[in-house]
Design an enzyme around this catalytic site. Structure first.
Site, mmCIF file in Angstrom:
data_model
loop_
_atom_site.group_PDB
_atom_site.id
_atom_site.type_symbol
_atom_site.label_atom_id
_atom_site.label_comp_id
_atom_site.label_asym_id
_atom_site.label_seq_id
_atom_site.Cartn_x
_atom_site.Cartn_y
_atom_site.Cartn_z
ATOM 1 N N GLU A 99 -0.303 30.122 -29.637
ATOM 2 C CA GLU A 99 -0.349 28.980 -29.097
ATOM 3 C C GLU A 99 -0.119 27.823 -30.006
ATOM 4 O OE1 GLU A 99 -3.439 30.031 -25.371
ATOM 5 O OE2 GLU A 99 -3.835 28.261 -26.678
ATOM 6 N N GLY A 228 3.072 -9.871 6.516
ATOM 7 C CA GLY A 228 3.868 -8.616 6.455
ATOM 8 C C GLY A 228 4.799 -8.761 5.544
ATOM 9 N N GLY A 229 5.291 -7.642 4.583
ATOM 10 C CA GLY A 229 6.199 -7.603 3.836
ATOM 11 C C GLY A 229 6.442 -8.656 2.399
ATOM 12 N N GLY A 231 4.245 -7.864 -0.124
ATOM 13 C CA GLY A 231 4.039 -7.124 -1.341
ATOM 14 C C GLY A 231 2.626 -6.816 -1.713
ATOM 15 N N THR A 233 0.968 -4.341 -0.503
ATOM 16 C CA THR A 233 0.591 -2.751 -0.970
ATOM 17 C C THR A 233 1.117 -2.612 -2.543
ATOM 18 O OG1 THR A 233 0.923 -2.525 1.416
ATOM 19 C CG2 THR A 233 1.044 -0.614 -0.565
#
Length: 537
Positions: A99, A228-229, A231, A233
């Site tokens: 190894e 929503g949309g 960004g 997340t």
């Protein structure tokens, strides 16, 4: 040798000029089983697992009955960091020495990072091959003269790297420091979660100031709010990816609004506990029982939790009710479209997600429409008009750009005129024009995903819809190219919630009152109503 010698400057690091390698493991553990398997190695392995560090240890990762050598050597090649635990009888094992020779080879080829740990041995004895190491090599000379010099050089080279000596420190202390060092190494070049992020750097810095700007001697709830949309997340993912390793445990819970609509709050509680405690909680029968388990099990842990897309206070009460549920230094990030919801729950620090400015918006649009950061010369004015219509909303820019990719100028002009004719919700009109541009088969597949298959594995979906003649492999790829769906690293189909809402609204409009006339029934209660009343037409 002490921990101060284990700085990152002592070890080779990855270089952009090197060829790309595929990594299966964060860490490979090289150790003599007889000496340390049930002692230090076992404790270190469990600590690595608790910290979400993917680790190869031969007794767990090799198939029973498999020929051990090729799999071990392949695992070394597929690891980013190797921890070599030198113990008294390490050199007596030809496997350990094989190894080690492979580790040296990989260090030279792909700049593998190596960390030696000296367990019940003097580092200078290992480096100079004295004591038990000298005795072991004397025996190897009898059995395998061909490899002995290679093995000797490997031991001396690795033992010469700065690492940790357990001689005068508690094992638990050394393990904690090793975990911190490995986390630092893994995080030095954390890639962005998403491709072609535009305008995110400044927003990430502002969020990091909110998260880490002050001394963390308390539990901090931080909100990311916006339409929503925009960004939310994406930003939460970037922050999570950058800081999760400095916490004892972490968890990112997706799609809370959607899961809650399906009456799965208890499932979300189990998911949270499973990720934080690295075990499955099977005894939670209701939300109130889950609350008790959460606050009892997490109150002494420094955790990072992201609760994404929250729209009801009951969700927060079930998953992150109060500060005292969590240990000192914990951070709870909540994304929501509802600022008042966050305020009602006592979230004091709220980051307002911002639209992209004109330059950022044009750059993002261009990446989708032209696969480069600037528009083609003949398309500059048209591009700016589309960007103005999208009003800095990242989702709208991505969908519009993807729709127009490869289209002629006259098709761009027609699309712009169609948008101008629509009144009302801008974002819905943008999403709808992209849907209208699909073939009938692609539209049906899109609506199937919006109503039934979001969050399901792609391969399973392909098997289901193949019989309907949808050519799913091609059409799923087409929907990905048009930014209408995504496929994550685990092969799961995802769709932005606004796109899902748009798809379900299209189905809803097929028949506003008579549910049985709709092509799809997306909600459990709608299906129940149709079946109970036998109104399918």
């Amino acid at each position: 040798m002490g921990t101060e010698n284990a700085s990152s400057s002592c070890f080779p690091s990855s270089s952009t000029s090197m060829p790309r390698w595929t990594y299966e493991y964060d860490v490979f553990l090289s150790f003599r089983g007889f000496d340390t398997r049930k002692k230090f190695t076992s404790h270190l392995y469990e600590a690595l697992k608790r910290n979400g560090i993917t680790t190869f240890r031969d007794d767990e990762n090799l198939d029973r009955g498999a020929f051990i050598k090729p799999q071990l050597l392949k695992a070394i090649e597929e690891s980013k960091i190797v921890v070599v635990i030198f113990s008294r009888d390490y050199a007596s094992s030809s496997w350990c020495l094989t190894e080690l020779a492979k580790i040296i080879e990989c260090m030279n080829k792909k700049k593998l990072t190596v960390l030696p740990v000296f367990y019940d041995v003097d580092p200078s004895d290992v480096r100079k091959l004295r004591g038990t190491f000298e005795d072991a090599f004397a025996k190897h000379l009898i059995d395998n003269t061909e490899n002995v010099q290679t093995w000797k050089d490997a031991v001396s080279d690795v033992a010469g790297i700065s690492g940790w000596d357990l001689w005068d420190e508690f094992e638990s202390t050394v393990i904690k420091k090793i975990i911190q060092w490995i986390n630092y190494e893994l995080d030095r070049e954390v890639p962005s979660v998403f491709e072609h992020l535009v305008g995110m750097e400044s927003r990430v810095e502002e969020m990091l100031d909110l998260c880490l700007g002050e001394r963390l001697d308390c539990v901090r709830f931080i909100g990311i709010c916006g339409i929503g949309g925009i960004g939310k997340t994406t930003l939460a993912r970037e922050i999570y990816n950058k800081i999760f390793r400095v916490f004892e445990a972490s968890s990112f819970i997706d799609n809370i609004r959607e899961e809650s609509e399906n009456q799965l709050l208890v499932s979300l509680q189990k998911q949270l506990l499973s990720k934080i405690l690295m075990s499955t909680q099977k005894n939670i029968s209701n939300v109130y029982e889950g609350i008790n388990v959460l606050r009892k099990r997490l109150r002494n842990k420094k955790v990072l939790i992201v609760l994404d897309d929250v729209n009801e206070e009951e969700q927060l009460k079930a998953l992150a009710g109060k500060d005292e549920w969590f240990g000192v230094g914990s951070i709870i990030i909540v994304t929501s479209r509802d600022r008042h919801l966050l305020r009602r729950h006592g979230v004091k620090h709220i980051y307002e997600a911002k639209e992209l400015n004109d330059d950022e918006a044009l750059k993002l649009f261009s990446w989708k429409a032209f696969k480069k950061p600037h528009p083609e010369e003949n398309y500059v004015d048209l591009s700016k008009r589309f960007v103005k219509y999208a009003d800095g909303l990242p989702l709208a820019l991505e969908v519009l750009g993807s729709l127009l990719f490869g289209k002629r100028i006259d098709e761009w002009k027609n699309a712009l005129e169609k948008l101008k004719e629509e009144i009302g919700n801008k974002i819905f009109n943008i999403l709808k024009i992209s849907f209208d541009g699909l073939t009938k088969m692609q539209q049906e597949l899109f609506l199937d995903i919006a109503c039934f298959f979001k969050g399901e594995y792609k391969d399973g979906i392909i098997d289901i819809v193949q019989s309907f003649g949808f050519y799913p492999a091609y059409n799923i790829g087409f929907l990905v190219d048009k930014s209408l769906i995504t496929i994550d690293e685990y092969g799961t189909l995802w769709m932005h919630d606004l796109l899902q809402e748009m798809g379900q609204d299209i189905v809803h409009r097929e028949s506003l009152k008579e549910l049985g006339r709709r092509s799809w029934l997306c909600r459990y209660e709608d299906v129940l109503h149709v079946l109970k009343n036998n109104i399918v037409s």
